[in-house]
Design a protein around this motif. Sequence first.
Motif, mmCIF file in Angstrom:
data_model
loop_
_atom_site.group_PDB
_atom_site.id
_atom_site.type_symbol
_atom_site.label_atom_id
_atom_site.label_comp_id
_atom_site.label_asym_id
_atom_site.label_seq_id
_atom_site.Cartn_x
_atom_site.Cartn_y
_atom_site.Cartn_z
ATOM 1 N N ASN A 85 0.785 -1.236 0.001
ATOM 2 C CA ASN A 85 0.117 0.246 0.036
ATOM 3 C C ASN A 85 0.789 1.344 0.117
ATOM 4 N N LEU A 86 1.858 0.968 0.576
ATOM 5 C CA LEU A 86 2.802 2.417 0.807
ATOM 6 C C LEU A 86 3.495 2.940 -0.682
ATOM 7 N N LEU A 87 3.978 2.007 -1.334
ATOM 8 C CA LEU A 87 4.756 2.322 -2.395
ATOM 9 C C LEU A 87 3.973 2.852 -3.708
ATOM 10 N N PRO A 88 2.746 2.300 -3.806
ATOM 11 C CA PRO A 88 1.903 3.116 -4.758
ATOM 12 C C PRO A 88 1.598 4.416 -4.255
ATOM 13 N N ALA A 89 1.281 4.617 -3.157
ATOM 14 C CA ALA A 89 0.878 6.023 -2.413
ATOM 15 C C ALA A 89 2.086 7.027 -2.681
ATOM 16 N N LEU A 90 3.317 6.644 -2.436
ATOM 17 C CA LEU A 90 4.511 7.428 -2.531
ATOM 18 C C LEU A 90 4.935 7.743 -4.038
ATOM 19 N N ALA A 91 4.376 6.876 -5.021
ATOM 20 C CA ALA A 91 4.827 7.031 -6.213
ATOM 21 C C ALA A 91 3.727 8.134 -6.828
ATOM 22 N N VAL A 92 2.491 8.246 -6.388
ATOM 23 C CA VAL A 92 1.546 9.160 -6.930
ATOM 24 C C VAL A 92 1.762 10.476 -5.953
ATOM 25 N N LEU A 93 1.706 10.673 -4.759
ATOM 26 C CA LEU A 93 1.978 11.472 -4.060
ATOM 27 C C LEU A 93 3.176 12.498 -4.218
ATOM 28 N N THR A 94 4.425 11.722 -4.305
ATOM 29 C CA THR A 94 5.669 12.725 -4.240
ATOM 30 C C THR A 94 5.506 13.713 -5.527
ATOM 31 N N PRO A 95 5.262 13.316 -6.713
ATOM 32 C CA PRO A 95 5.215 14.458 -7.812
ATOM 33 C C PRO A 95 4.387 15.416 -7.381
ATOM 34 N N LEU A 118 12.856 21.100 -6.208
ATOM 35 C CA LEU A 118 11.611 20.484 -5.881
ATOM 36 C C LEU A 118 10.971 20.154 -7.472
ATOM 37 N N THR A 119 11.350 21.169 -8.294
ATOM 38 C CA THR A 119 10.974 20.741 -9.639
ATOM 39 C C THR A 119 11.130 19.405 -10.294
ATOM 40 N N LEU A 120 12.851 19.419 -10.108
ATOM 41 C CA LEU A 120 13.554 18.298 -10.606
ATOM 42 C C LEU A 120 13.054 17.144 -9.789
ATOM 43 N N ILE A 121 12.555 17.251 -8.593
ATOM 44 C CA ILE A 121 12.215 16.001 -7.680
ATOM 45 C C ILE A 121 10.719 15.674 -8.275
ATOM 46 N N ALA A 122 9.855 16.525 -8.464
ATOM 47 C CA ALA A 122 8.602 16.302 -9.227
ATOM 48 C C ALA A 122 8.681 15.601 -10.529
ATOM 49 N N GLY A 123 9.649 15.998 -11.290
ATOM 50 C CA GLY A 123 9.943 15.439 -12.597
ATOM 51 C C GLY A 123 10.345 14.087 -12.498
ATOM 52 N N ALA A 124 11.318 13.699 -11.836
ATOM 53 C CA ALA A 124 11.904 12.589 -11.260
ATOM 54 C C ALA A 124 10.627 11.390 -11.038
ATOM 55 N N GLY A 125 9.810 11.985 -10.001
ATOM 56 C CA GLY A 125 8.962 11.088 -9.644
ATOM 57 C C GLY A 125 7.685 10.953 -10.437
ATOM 58 N N ALA A 126 7.363 11.917 -11.419
ATOM 59 C CA ALA A 126 6.307 11.418 -12.326
ATOM 60 C C ALA A 126 7.174 10.707 -13.350
ATOM 61 N N LEU A 127 8.334 10.440 -13.719
ATOM 62 C CA LEU A 127 8.866 9.712 -14.394
ATOM 63 C C LEU A 127 8.920 8.284 -13.885
ATOM 64 N N LEU A 128 9.025 8.255 -12.577
ATOM 65 C CA LEU A 128 9.106 6.851 -11.986
ATOM 66 C C LEU A 128 7.602 6.159 -11.896
ATOM 67 N N PHE A 181 5.358 6.881 -14.195
ATOM 68 C CA PHE A 181 4.973 6.491 -15.422
ATOM 69 C C PHE A 181 5.752 5.073 -15.923
ATOM 70 N N ALA A 182 6.777 4.751 -15.122
ATOM 71 C CA ALA A 182 7.422 3.620 -15.408
ATOM 72 C C ALA A 182 6.727 2.472 -14.645
ATOM 73 N N ALA A 183 6.191 2.681 -13.545
ATOM 74 C CA ALA A 183 5.458 1.701 -12.786
ATOM 75 C C ALA A 183 3.969 1.460 -13.289
ATOM 76 N N MET A 184 3.398 2.203 -14.009
ATOM 77 C CA MET A 184 2.183 2.179 -14.695
ATOM 78 C C MET A 184 2.494 1.369 -16.047
ATOM 79 N N LEU A 185 3.683 1.795 -16.681
ATOM 80 C CA LEU A 185 4.046 1.005 -17.806
ATOM 81 C C LEU A 185 4.283 -0.577 -17.472
ATOM 82 N N ARG A 186 5.085 -0.806 -16.326
ATOM 83 C CA ARG A 186 5.292 -2.006 -15.961
ATOM 84 C C ARG A 186 4.059 -2.887 -15.625
ATOM 85 N N THR A 187 3.088 -2.313 -14.871
ATOM 86 C CA THR A 187 2.010 -2.854 -14.716
ATOM 87 C C THR A 187 0.917 -3.415 -15.839
ATOM 88 N N ALA A 188 1.265 -2.116 -17.013
ATOM 89 C CA ALA A 188 0.385 -2.740 -18.040
ATOM 90 C C ALA A 188 1.205 -3.836 -18.686
#
Length: 235
Positions: free
Chosen positions: A85-95, A132-142, A144-151
């Motif tokens: 439950n924690l990892l998906p939440a972090l992947a969404v909330l961090t960006p 923080l802008t760079l962190i948001a971009g990196a989180g968004a990329l991560l 997206f990669a998680a969503m692609l892996r799930t698909a």
Amino acid sequence: MADPLRLRPEDRPDFEAVLHLALTTTDVQAALSADPTGRATARLRLRALGDADETAAAARAEYGAYLALRTSAEPGPPPRPAAGNLLPALAVLTPLVAAASAAVLLVLGHLLRLADAEGPLPGSLFTAGWVLTLIAGAGALLAFAAMLRTAIRDGGGTAHAARLQQARENWQRALLDRGLLPHLRRCLREDPPSCPTPPPGVRTAPSHDSRTATHPKEHPSHVGQPDQGPADQPQ
């Protein structure tokens, strides 16, 4: 040691479905039609169910491939609830949090510069905002990669389900052609069905043609001759 490819209890319904199909095959149905009571069909079905393991051995290779695919498709142990439950939440909330914080800091730094604020504060706000802008971009990329892996994983699961269904159909076809049909035909040769005999005590009336039956008085020698009494007899 038990045979690992012995017919499993969960596959009994498939075996019975293929058996029903085999019993409705043209030649088997024609042989069973000699007994209109249906007792021969029931007896043949019970015998085939009793010999299920022996009959299923004829499709041993296809059954083994089907079991291998089905075993690989079984889900493993579930992950820990906290980590799951924690990892998906972090992947969404961090960006989202990083982008919002970056916007606030950049706006504040810009306002302080417009107000000609002295000191290093406006520059620090700008620096923190860009970080923080760079962190948001990196989180968004991560994310997206998680969503692609799930698909991709879901697509692989669909392909695996299709292969599993194909292996099941191959086993059922081999079970019908090499297992059940030869077994049923052999049983019919050994114990052919016959018409039921009438119960004892019931007799079939002999055919009687009323046109050929003659009364003694209707014998051809008496036709046209009146009956002679004692007085009419010649002396």
